[in-house]
Scaffold this motif. Sequence first.
Motif, PDB file in Angstrom:
ATOM      1  N   VAL A 175      23.153 -10.094   0.267  1.00  0.00           N
ATOM      2  CA  VAL A 175      23.591 -10.566   1.902  1.00  0.00           C
ATOM      3  C   VAL A 175      25.268 -11.362   2.039  1.00  0.00           C
ATOM      4  CG1 VAL A 175      22.367 -11.418   3.257  1.00  0.00           C
ATOM      5  CG2 VAL A 175      21.658  -9.629   2.050  1.00  0.00           C
ATOM      6  N   ALA A 176      25.117 -12.667   1.260  1.00  0.00           N
ATOM      7  CA  ALA A 176      26.183 -13.864   1.672  1.00  0.00           C
ATOM      8  C   ALA A 176      27.583 -13.332   2.714  1.00  0.00           C
ATOM      9  CB  ALA A 176      26.445 -14.786   0.631  1.00  0.00           C
ATOM     10  N   VAL A 177      27.690 -12.327   1.202  1.00  0.00           N
ATOM     11  CA  VAL A 177      28.869 -11.385   1.201  1.00  0.00           C
ATOM     12  C   VAL A 177      29.019 -10.392   2.642  1.00  0.00           C
ATOM     13  CG1 VAL A 177      30.416  -9.517   0.107  1.00  0.00           C
ATOM     14  CG2 VAL A 177      29.990 -11.331  -1.611  1.00  0.00           C
ATOM     15  N   ALA A 178      27.610  -9.141   2.828  1.00  0.00           N
ATOM     16  CA  ALA A 178      28.705  -9.057   3.882  1.00  0.00           C
ATOM     17  C   ALA A 178      28.471  -9.598   4.902  1.00  0.00           C
ATOM     18  CB  ALA A 178      26.679  -8.349   3.863  1.00  0.00           C
ATOM     19  N   ILE A 179      27.539 -11.150   5.146  1.00  0.00           N
ATOM     20  CA  ILE A 179      27.612 -11.798   5.895  1.00  0.00           C
ATOM     21  C   ILE A 179      29.096 -12.110   6.395  1.00  0.00           C
ATOM     22  CG2 ILE A 179      27.638 -13.725   7.913  1.00  0.00           C
ATOM     23  CD1 ILE A 179      24.455 -13.119   6.330  1.00  0.00           C
ATOM     24  N   GLY A 180      29.285 -12.599   5.483  1.00  0.00           N
ATOM     25  CA  GLY A 180      31.249 -13.064   5.680  1.00  0.00           C
ATOM     26  C   GLY A 180      32.077 -12.068   6.026  1.00  0.00           C
ATOM     27  N   ILE A 181      32.408 -10.399   5.817  1.00  0.00           N
ATOM     28  CA  ILE A 181      32.512  -9.516   6.022  1.00  0.00           C
ATOM     29  C   ILE A 181      32.376  -9.277   7.209  1.00  0.00           C
ATOM     30  CG2 ILE A 181      33.317  -6.886   5.167  1.00  0.00           C
ATOM     31  CD1 ILE A 181      32.788  -7.475   2.470  1.00  0.00           C
ATOM     32  N   PHE A 182      31.306  -9.456   7.909  1.00  0.00           N
ATOM     33  CA  PHE A 182      31.590  -9.145   9.006  1.00  0.00           C
ATOM     34  C   PHE A 182      32.209  -9.735   9.917  1.00  0.00           C
ATOM     35  CE2 PHE A 182      28.693  -9.936  13.284  1.00  0.00           C
ATOM     36  CZ  PHE A 182      28.516  -9.076  13.796  1.00  0.00           C
ATOM     37  N   PHE A 183      31.868 -11.311   9.334  1.00  0.00           N
ATOM     38  CA  PHE A 183      32.417 -12.783  10.621  1.00  0.00           C
ATOM     39  C   PHE A 183      33.926 -12.861  10.412  1.00  0.00           C
ATOM     40  CE2 PHE A 183      28.327 -14.687  10.478  1.00  0.00           C
ATOM     41  CZ  PHE A 183      28.560 -14.980  11.623  1.00  0.00           C
ATOM     42  N   TRP A 184      34.285 -11.896   9.433  1.00  0.00           N
ATOM     43  CA  TRP A 184      35.799 -11.630   9.194  1.00  0.00           C
ATOM     44  C   TRP A 184      36.329 -10.905   9.989  1.00  0.00           C
ATOM     45  CZ3 TRP A 184      38.010  -7.256   8.119  1.00  0.00           C
ATOM     46  CH2 TRP A 184      39.453  -7.277   7.865  1.00  0.00           C
ATOM     47  N   ALA A 185      35.836  -9.795   9.900  1.00  0.00           N
ATOM     48  CA  ALA A 185      35.908  -9.008  11.034  1.00  0.00           C
ATOM     49  C   ALA A 185      36.236  -8.833  12.724  1.00  0.00           C
ATOM     50  CB  ALA A 185      35.217  -7.359  10.849  1.00  0.00           C
TER      51      ALA A 185
END
Length: 66
Positions: A15-25
Amino acid sequence: MSIIYVLIPLAIILVAVAIGIFFWAVKSNQFQDLERHGYSILFDDDLPEEQRKQAEDQDKAKNDHE
Protein backbone atom coordinates in the motif's frame (compact mmCIF):
# COMPACT_ATOMS: atom_id res chain seq x y z
CA MET A 1 -1.62 -18.23 12.08
CA SER A 2 2.04 -17.22 11.83
CA ILE A 3 1.53 -16.30 8.16
CA ILE A 4 -0.37 -13.21 9.34
CA TYR A 5 2.90 -11.86 10.75
CA VAL A 6 4.26 -11.93 7.20
CA LEU A 7 1.16 -10.85 5.27
CA ILE A 8 0.29 -7.74 7.30
CA PRO A 9 3.70 -6.03 6.89
CA LEU A 10 3.76 -7.12 3.24
CA ALA A 11 0.34 -5.54 2.69
CA ILE A 12 1.41 -2.34 4.42
CA ILE A 13 4.53 -2.13 2.25
CA LEU A 14 2.48 -2.75 -0.91
CA VAL A 15 0.00 0.00 0.00
CA ALA A 16 2.84 2.41 0.80
CA VAL A 17 4.45 1.72 -2.59
CA ALA A 18 1.12 2.23 -4.39
CA ILE A 19 0.52 5.53 -2.60
CA GLY A 20 4.07 6.64 -3.40
CA ILE A 21 3.59 5.86 -7.09
CA PHE A 22 0.27 7.72 -7.12
CA PHE A 23 1.78 10.85 -5.56
CA TRP A 24 4.73 10.68 -7.96
CA ALA A 25 2.31 10.55 -10.91
CA VAL A 26 0.37 13.54 -9.61
CA LYS A 27 3.55 15.52 -8.94
CA SER A 28 4.93 14.84 -12.42
CA ASN A 29 1.65 15.97 -14.08
CA GLN A 30 0.69 12.56 -15.45
CA PHE A 31 -2.99 13.46 -15.02
CA GLN A 32 -2.72 16.96 -16.49
CA ASP A 33 -4.20 16.34 -19.95
CA LEU A 34 -6.23 13.14 -20.18
CA GLU A 35 -8.15 14.13 -23.32
CA ARG A 36 -5.29 14.95 -25.68
CA HIS A 37 -4.50 11.36 -26.62
CA GLY A 38 -8.16 10.57 -27.12
CA TYR A 39 -8.57 13.45 -29.56
CA SER A 40 -5.27 12.88 -31.33
CA ILE A 41 -6.83 10.23 -33.55
CA LEU A 42 -9.15 12.87 -34.96
CA PHE A 43 -6.39 15.24 -36.05
CA ASP A 44 -5.26 15.24 -39.65
CA ASP A 45 -1.66 14.26 -40.18
CA ASP A 46 -1.77 15.32 -43.80
CA LEU A 47 -1.92 19.06 -43.09
CA PRO A 48 0.67 21.21 -44.82
CA GLU A 49 3.69 21.99 -42.66
CA GLU A 50 2.73 25.65 -42.28
CA GLN A 51 -0.77 24.87 -41.02
CA ARG A 52 0.55 22.16 -38.71
CA LYS A 53 3.05 24.58 -37.11
CA GLN A 54 0.31 27.18 -36.73
CA ALA A 55 -1.98 24.66 -35.01
CA GLU A 56 0.84 23.55 -32.70
CA ASP A 57 1.59 27.18 -31.80
CA GLN A 58 -2.09 27.78 -31.01
CA ASP A 59 -2.20 24.68 -28.81
CA LYS A 60 0.98 25.75 -27.03
CA ALA A 61 -0.39 29.26 -26.44
CA LYS A 62 -3.66 27.80 -25.15
CA ASN A 63 -1.82 25.46 -22.75
CA ASP A 64 0.46 28.26 -21.55
CA HIS A 65 -2.55 30.50 -20.93
CA GLU A 66 -4.25 27.90 -18.71
